[in-house]
Design a protein around this motif. Structure first.
Motif, PDB file in Angstrom:
ATOM      1  N   LEU A 125     -20.853  72.207  89.552  1.00  0.00           N
ATOM      2  CA  LEU A 125     -22.192  71.856  89.081  1.00  0.00           C
ATOM      3  C   LEU A 125     -23.182  72.715  89.846  1.00  0.00           C
ATOM      4  O   LEU A 125     -23.150  72.757  91.075  1.00  0.00           O
ATOM      5  CB  LEU A 125     -22.478  70.381  89.343  1.00  0.00           C
ATOM      6  N   THR A 126     -24.060  73.399  89.122  1.00  0.00           N
ATOM      7  CA  THR A 126     -25.019  74.293  89.752  1.00  0.00           C
ATOM      8  C   THR A 126     -26.397  74.070  89.155  1.00  0.00           C
ATOM      9  O   THR A 126     -26.581  74.257  87.952  1.00  0.00           O
ATOM     10  CB  THR A 126     -24.596  75.767  89.557  1.00  0.00           C
ATOM     11  N   PRO A 127     -27.383  73.653  89.980  1.00  0.00           N
ATOM     12  CA  PRO A 127     -28.727  73.408  89.454  1.00  0.00           C
ATOM     13  C   PRO A 127     -29.543  74.681  89.335  1.00  0.00           C
ATOM     14  O   PRO A 127     -29.260  75.673  89.988  1.00  0.00           O
ATOM     15  CB  PRO A 127     -29.339  72.489  90.513  1.00  0.00           C
ATOM     16  N   GLY A 128     -30.552  74.607  88.470  1.00  0.00           N
ATOM     17  CA  GLY A 128     -31.484  75.708  88.335  1.00  0.00           C
ATOM     18  C   GLY A 128     -32.520  75.384  87.283  1.00  0.00           C
ATOM     19  O   GLY A 128     -32.244  74.667  86.340  1.00  0.00           O
ATOM     20  N   ALA A 129     -33.717  75.849  87.444  1.00  0.00           N
ATOM     21  CA  ALA A 129     -34.821  75.776  86.477  1.00  0.00           C
ATOM     22  C   ALA A 129     -34.797  74.566  85.552  1.00  0.00           C
ATOM     23  O   ALA A 129     -34.831  74.697  84.349  1.00  0.00           O
ATOM     24  CB  ALA A 129     -34.857  77.052  85.663  1.00  0.00           C
ATOM     25  N   GLY A 130     -34.701  73.376  86.110  1.00  0.00           N
ATOM     26  CA  GLY A 130     -34.772  72.152  85.326  1.00  0.00           C
ATOM     27  C   GLY A 130     -33.499  71.773  84.597  1.00  0.00           C
ATOM     28  O   GLY A 130     -33.477  70.778  83.886  1.00  0.00           O
ATOM     29  N   ALA A 131     -32.449  72.558  84.704  1.00  0.00           N
ATOM     30  CA  ALA A 131     -31.181  72.258  84.039  1.00  0.00           C
ATOM     31  C   ALA A 131     -30.048  72.294  85.059  1.00  0.00           C
ATOM     32  O   ALA A 131     -30.250  72.610  86.229  1.00  0.00           O
ATOM     33  CB  ALA A 131     -30.923  73.250  82.915  1.00  0.00           C
ATOM     34  N   LEU A 132     -28.876  71.960  84.588  1.00  0.00           N
ATOM     35  CA  LEU A 132     -27.696  71.912  85.444  1.00  0.00           C
ATOM     36  C   LEU A 132     -26.570  72.648  84.730  1.00  0.00           C
ATOM     37  O   LEU A 132     -26.243  72.321  83.584  1.00  0.00           O
ATOM     38  CB  LEU A 132     -27.317  70.448  85.684  1.00  0.00           C
ATOM     39  N   GLY A 133     -26.010  73.652  85.381  1.00  0.00           N
ATOM     40  CA  GLY A 133     -24.823  74.325  84.849  1.00  0.00           C
ATOM     41  C   GLY A 133     -23.620  73.472  85.183  1.00  0.00           C
ATOM     42  O   GLY A 133     -23.380  73.142  86.341  1.00  0.00           O
TER      43      GLY A 133
END
Length: 198
Positions: A125-133
């Motif tokens: 799980l990787t967060p970024g710019a308001g979303a989550l990969g």
């Protein structure tokens, strides 16, 4: 370890003593070899102290506890009785599953269809710019897919985003060896350009 009312896991933190984190704060989930009854997962999580730490979670705490099946008790102010939260939450979960709604879903790119999963199927799980990969191993075809979802999609059972981003790529079987490289590139500017085509 898991509080169904706040949707938070409690882990030890060397700086703060303990830290309460959401499932979306997990960074990697890896099944430990040799564990069977219960299966145990090594969790890497982003702590509130600003660092990342490792923790251990049993299978039932990872997959079943968020449904509230082992939640505590509360005082019902209407009846002045102590009642079980678990019975209320388990009835709601069972009725939603019977109606065809699954607590967590993801889109399997190789199969071109949504699939029900549990958090033990997540591995990165990787967060970024308001979303989550969210990298997931499909329980049906055993292939890996990456979805871009909201934090609530992961943190709250039965909250499914109306739309999810799907990385249109079939990952090799040895993708676990490149997890850190993928994690670094997931929110890079090069990936952003490709992400617009999803």
């Amino acid at each position: 370890m898991y509080d169904a009312l706040t949707s938070r896991y409690t882990f030890a933190c060397p700086m703060l003593g303990e830290s309460r984190v959401a499932l979306s704060d997990f960074r990697s989930i890896e099944r430990l070899e040799g564990t069977a009854h219960p299966v145990v997962y090594r969790i890497r999580f982003a702590c509130t102290c600003g660092d990342e730490h490792d923790g251990l979670v049993r299978h039932d705490e990872l997959d079943w506890a968020p449904l509230g099946l082992e939640a505590g008790r509360f005082v019902n102010l209407m009846t002045s009785h102590i009642e079980s939260v678990a019975s209320e939450l388990s009835d709601v979960a069972a009725s939603r599953i019977k109606a065809g709604e699954w607590p967590w879903t993801f889109f399997c790119y190789p199969e071109d269809r949504p699939r029900p999963v549990f958090p033990s199927c997540f591995f990165l799980l990787t967060p970024g710019a308001g979303a989550l990969g969210l990298a997931v191993r499909c329980p049906a075809c055993h292939q890996m897919s990456v979805n871009l979802v909201s934090h609530e999609h992961v943190d709250l059972p039965f909250h499914n985003d109306r739309q999810v981003g799907v990385v249109e790529h079939v990952f090799r079987e040895d993708a676990h060896a490149t997890i850190e490289e993928f994690r670094t590139e997931l929110w890079s500017s090069g990936f952003d350009a490709r992400r617009l085509d999803l």
